[in-house]
Scaffold this active site. Structure first.
Site, PDB file in Angstrom:
ATOM      1  CG  HIS A 104      -1.685   1.275   1.393  1.00  0.00           C
ATOM      2  ND1 HIS A 104      -2.907   1.498   0.795  1.00  0.00           N
ATOM      3  CD2 HIS A 104      -1.395   2.411   2.086  1.00  0.00           C
ATOM      4  CE1 HIS A 104      -3.335   2.703   1.112  1.00  0.00           C
ATOM      5  NE2 HIS A 104      -2.442   3.280   1.909  1.00  0.00           N
ATOM      6  CD  GLU A 105       2.093   3.432   3.616  1.00  0.00           C
ATOM      7  OE1 GLU A 105       2.317   4.533   3.079  1.00  0.00           O
ATOM      8  OE2 GLU A 105       1.094   3.220   4.336  1.00  0.00           O
ATOM      9  CG  HIS A 108       0.604   6.361  -0.582  1.00  0.00           C
ATOM     10  ND1 HIS A 108      -0.571   6.906  -1.054  1.00  0.00           N
ATOM     11  CD2 HIS A 108       0.293   5.777   0.604  1.00  0.00           C
ATOM     12  CE1 HIS A 108      -1.548   6.666  -0.194  1.00  0.00           C
ATOM     13  NE2 HIS A 108      -1.052   5.980   0.817  1.00  0.00           N
ATOM     14  CG  HIS A 112       5.969  11.335  -5.426  1.00  0.00           C
ATOM     15  ND1 HIS A 112       7.172  11.343  -4.757  1.00  0.00           N
ATOM     16  CD2 HIS A 112       5.800  12.616  -5.867  1.00  0.00           C
ATOM     17  CE1 HIS A 112       7.700  12.545  -4.793  1.00  0.00           C
ATOM     18  NE2 HIS A 112       6.887  13.334  -5.458  1.00  0.00           N
TER      19      HIS A 112
END
Length: 237
Positions: A104-105, A108, A112
């Site tokens: 999940h991270e 991100h 980006h």
């Protein structure tokens, strides 16, 4: 409709209580769900940190550093210094829950890299939202001291400032949902998790997503309370 006070009890506090209960339930659920699926080791035997490295490299990302941070479920991606920070329960764990959170991270970080619009918008409004959330209550409290139009204007300005924080929470929702969707897709495509493991991981990420929904709902309820109180004050002028 008027919303009065009964001793020290303001009837609109019910909105705050509802918001608090929603957040408590969501928080308890994500913790219990993560704990439950932390007992299932992934077939790949990759730790959260190793899975993150593999996902980042598979996505062509080599300038993001995976780091270990203390705490439980304190995982986050920091776009300012391109670091993917994994907590104690994720960094060195090979459970399907840990791998899912790490992925999940990574979602991100991929957002980006690809300049995902909602993430860019959220990053842009962070300073304004932080400023608004800090200034909102002082303005409202100062406004309550005055019975003149200036007091009402200060309260309204405070409500506007508070609404900026609520807007930030609402913009956060598509960012978090999209990161989870990316995580599930790449975990399946890379074979890091099998079909049954993905089902378990989806439950962890869904529970985590509910915490953001709960936070946004609590913010909206608090904003509604402020609007109701201000409307009553204005009518009584």
């Amino acid at each position: 409709m008027r919303y009065g006070y009964y001793g020290f009890w303001d009837s609109t506090y019910l909105l705050v209580i509802i918001g608090a209960v929603i957040c408590m339930i969501a928080s308890a659920r994500v913790k219990s769900t993560f704990h439950k699926y932390s007992r299932y080791r992934s077939m790949s035997n990759l730790t959260g940190a190793q899975a993150a490295e593999r996902i980042l490299h598979a996505s062509g990302i080599y300038d993001v550093t995976v780091r270990h941070v203390s705490g439980s479920l304190t995982d986050h991606y920091d776009p300012r210094n391109k670091t993917l920070n994994l907590s104690d329960s994720v960094y060195g764990s090979s459970s399907v829950a840990a791998v899912g959170v790490a992925a999940h991270e990574c979602g991100h970080a991929i957002q980006h890299q690809k300049n995902y619009a909602p993430l860019s918008i959220r990053s842009a409004i962070v300073p304004v939202a932080n400023f608004g959330s800090k200034l909102a209550w002082p303005l409202i409290l100062i406004g309550l001291i005055f019975s003149s139009r200036m007091g009402s204007n200060l309260i309204m300005l405070g409500i506007i400032c508070f609404s900026l924080a609520v807007i930030f929470q609402l913009v956060t929702l598509p960012v978090e949902f999209n990161a989870s969707a990316r995580a599930m897709r790449i975990l399946g495509n890379t074979g890091i998790l099998g079909p049954e493991e993905l089902r378990k991981t989806r439950k962890v990420l869904s529970a985590a997503a509910l915490t953001y929904v709960a936070s946004a709902a609590a913010g909206i309820l608090q904003l509604l309370r402020l609007i109701l109180l201000f409307g009553g004050r204005r009518d009584n002028r």
